[in-house]
Design a protein around this motif. Sequence first.
Motif, PDB file in Angstrom:
ATOM      1  N   ALA A   6       0.830  -1.204   0.000  1.00 53.51           N
ATOM      2  CA  ALA A   6       0.000   0.000   0.000  1.00 53.51           C
ATOM      3  C   ALA A   6       0.867   1.258   0.000  1.00 53.51           C
ATOM      4  O   ALA A   6       0.571   2.233  -0.698  1.00 53.51           O
ATOM      5  N   VAL A   7       1.966   1.237   0.750  1.00 52.16           N
ATOM      6  CA  VAL A   7       2.871   2.387   0.791  1.00 52.16           C
ATOM      7  C   VAL A   7       3.515   2.605  -0.572  1.00 52.16           C
ATOM      8  O   VAL A   7       3.603   3.735  -1.076  1.00 52.16           O
ATOM      9  N   VAL A   8       3.945   1.528  -1.222  1.00 51.26           N
ATOM     10  CA  VAL A   8       4.573   1.645  -2.545  1.00 51.26           C
ATOM     11  C   VAL A   8       3.578   2.178  -3.565  1.00 51.26           C
ATOM     12  O   VAL A   8       3.897   3.065  -4.370  1.00 51.26           O
ATOM     13  N   ILE A   9       2.356   1.676  -3.557  1.00 51.06           N
ATOM     14  CA  ILE A   9       1.336   2.153  -4.497  1.00 51.06           C
ATOM     15  C   ILE A   9       1.012   3.621  -4.218  1.00 51.06           C
ATOM     16  O   ILE A   9       0.856   4.419  -5.147  1.00 51.06           O
ATOM     17  N   ALA A  10       0.922   4.000  -2.941  1.00 50.87           N
ATOM     18  CA  ALA A  10       0.667   5.397  -2.598  1.00 50.87           C
ATOM     19  C   ALA A  10       1.808   6.294  -3.081  1.00 50.87           C
ATOM     20  O   ALA A  10       1.573   7.393  -3.590  1.00 50.87           O
ATOM     21  N   LEU A  11       3.045   5.833  -2.965  1.00 41.77           N
ATOM     22  CA  LEU A  11       4.186   6.606  -3.468  1.00 41.77           C
ATOM     23  C   LEU A  11       4.128   6.755  -4.983  1.00 41.77           C
ATOM     24  O   LEU A  11       4.439   7.823  -5.523  1.00 41.77           O
ATOM     25  N   PHE A  13       1.406   6.761  -6.902  1.00 47.55           N
ATOM     26  CA  PHE A  13       0.372   7.742  -7.227  1.00 47.55           C
ATOM     27  C   PHE A  13       0.814   9.155  -6.863  1.00 47.55           C
ATOM     28  O   PHE A  13       0.530  10.114  -7.586  1.00 47.55           O
ATOM     29  N   GLY A  14       1.520   9.307  -5.762  1.00 47.88           N
ATOM     30  CA  GLY A  14       2.038  10.616  -5.383  1.00 47.88           C
ATOM     31  C   GLY A  14       3.027  11.157  -6.396  1.00 47.88           C
ATOM     32  O   GLY A  14       2.981  12.330  -6.766  1.00 47.88           O
ATOM     33  N   CYS A  15       3.920  10.305  -6.877  1.00 48.60           N
ATOM     34  CA  CYS A  15       4.893  10.726  -7.905  1.00 48.60           C
ATOM     35  C   CYS A  15       4.197  11.100  -9.199  1.00 48.60           C
ATOM     36  O   CYS A  15       4.567  12.087  -9.850  1.00 48.60           O
ATOM     37  N   LEU A  16       3.188  10.327  -9.596  1.00 49.04           N
ATOM     38  CA  LEU A  16       2.441  10.656 -10.812  1.00 49.04           C
ATOM     39  C   LEU A  16       1.732  11.997 -10.679  1.00 49.04           C
ATOM     40  O   LEU A  16       1.704  12.793 -11.619  1.00 49.04           O
ATOM     41  N   TRP A  17       1.182  12.268  -9.502  1.00 49.90           N
ATOM     42  CA  TRP A  17       0.497  13.527  -9.280  1.00 49.90           C
ATOM     43  C   TRP A  17       1.479  14.698  -9.382  1.00 49.90           C
ATOM     44  O   TRP A  17       1.185  15.716 -10.001  1.00 49.90           O
ATOM     45  N   VAL A  18       2.665  14.535  -8.783  1.00 47.98           N
ATOM     46  CA  VAL A  18       3.681  15.588  -8.835  1.00 47.98           C
ATOM     47  C   VAL A  18       4.147  15.814 -10.274  1.00 47.98           C
ATOM     48  O   VAL A  18       4.283  16.962 -10.715  1.00 47.98           O
ATOM     49  N   LEU A  19       4.372  14.745 -11.023  1.00 40.48           N
ATOM     50  CA  LEU A  19       4.785  14.893 -12.421  1.00 40.48           C
ATOM     51  C   LEU A  19       3.712  15.590 -13.245  1.00 40.48           C
ATOM     52  O   LEU A  19       4.017  16.414 -14.108  1.00 40.48           O
ATOM     53  N   LYS A  20       2.477  15.266 -12.999  1.00 45.25           N
ATOM     54  CA  LYS A  20       1.378  15.901 -13.722  1.00 45.25           C
ATOM     55  C   LYS A  20       1.325  17.396 -13.425  1.00 45.25           C
ATOM     56  O   LYS A  20       1.116  18.215 -14.314  1.00 45.25           O
ATOM     57  N   ARG A  21       1.514  17.757 -12.170  1.00 43.25           N
ATOM     58  CA  ARG A  21       1.505  19.171 -11.776  1.00 43.25           C
ATOM     59  C   ARG A  21       2.679  19.923 -12.399  1.00 43.25           C
ATOM     60  O   ARG A  21       2.544  21.076 -12.787  1.00 43.25           O
ATOM     61  N   LEU A  22       3.835  19.293 -12.476  1.00 42.92           N
ATOM     62  CA  LEU A  22       5.009  19.960 -13.034  1.00 42.92           C
ATOM     63  C   LEU A  22       4.929  20.084 -14.548  1.00 42.92           C
ATOM     64  O   LEU A  22       5.503  20.987 -15.132  1.00 42.92           O
ATOM     65  N   ALA A  23       4.236  19.164 -15.208  1.00 42.46           N
ATOM     66  CA  ALA A  23       4.159  19.159 -16.664  1.00 42.46           C
ATOM     67  C   ALA A  23       3.101  20.112 -17.202  1.00 42.46           C
ATOM     68  O   ALA A  23       3.078  20.387 -18.393  1.00 42.46           O
ATOM     69  N   THR A  24       2.223  20.632 -16.362  1.00 40.69           N
ATOM     70  CA  THR A  24       1.176  21.539 -16.807  1.00 40.69           C
ATOM     71  C   THR A  24       1.795  22.856 -17.252  1.00 40.69           C
ATOM     72  O   THR A  24       2.526  23.486 -16.496  1.00 40.69           O
ATOM     73  N   PRO A  25       1.517  23.297 -18.500  1.00 43.21           N
ATOM     74  CA  PRO A  25       2.105  24.563 -18.955  1.00 43.21           C
ATOM     75  C   PRO A  25       1.527  25.749 -18.193  1.00 43.21           C
ATOM     76  O   PRO A  25       0.331  25.837 -17.964  1.00 43.21           O
ATOM     77  N   ARG A  26       2.403  26.644 -17.796  1.00 42.85           N
ATOM     78  CA  ARG A  26       1.999  27.853 -17.073  1.00 42.85           C
ATOM     79  C   ARG A  26       2.666  29.060 -17.719  1.00 42.85           C
ATOM     80  O   ARG A  26       3.724  28.952 -18.305  1.00 42.85           O
ATOM     81  N   GLY A  27       2.045  30.197 -17.581  1.00 43.88           N
ATOM     82  CA  GLY A  27       2.648  31.440 -18.042  1.00 43.88           C
ATOM     83  C   GLY A  27       2.800  31.489 -19.550  1.00 43.88           C
ATOM     84  O   GLY A  27       1.854  31.281 -20.291  1.00 43.88           O
ATOM     85  N   ALA A  28       4.007  31.767 -20.011  1.00 44.19           N
ATOM     86  CA  ALA A  28       4.268  31.939 -21.435  1.00 44.19           C
ATOM     87  C   ALA A  28       4.056  30.652 -22.215  1.00 44.19           C
ATOM     88  O   ALA A  28       3.639  30.684 -23.365  1.00 44.19           O
TER      89      ALA A  28
END
Length: 107
Positions: A6-11, A13-28
């Motif tokens: 469960a901890v590994v699966i949670a990690l 999903f957490g990494c995927l969420w962080v990557l998704k947030r970082l990949a979202t284009p912002r600003g220019a």
Amino acid sequence: MLGGLAVVIALLFGCLWVLKRLATPRGAAAAVKVLGAAAVGPRERVVLVEVGKDVLVLGVAPGNVRALHVIPLAELPPPPAQNGPLKGGADFSSWLKQSLERRKDAP
């Protein structure tokens, strides 16, 4: 063992969420929209990029990007009409329903 899984699966999903947030284009980066591209060689392309109210025609090669032309967005011709059974903005489900009704009515 299940707690560790469960901890590994949670990690994961957490990494995927962080990557998704970082990949979202912002600003220019959000103001740039690729309209289309065409290959002119094995590693060279001509790309249409919308930036604000202009469309840039770019020549893209490995390690090199050059502006070939600038077209005002108002002068760009509209995209060609879609040919085939889905023209007029109809979606697939309505097209399928119409074709089934036609098939039912046929002798």
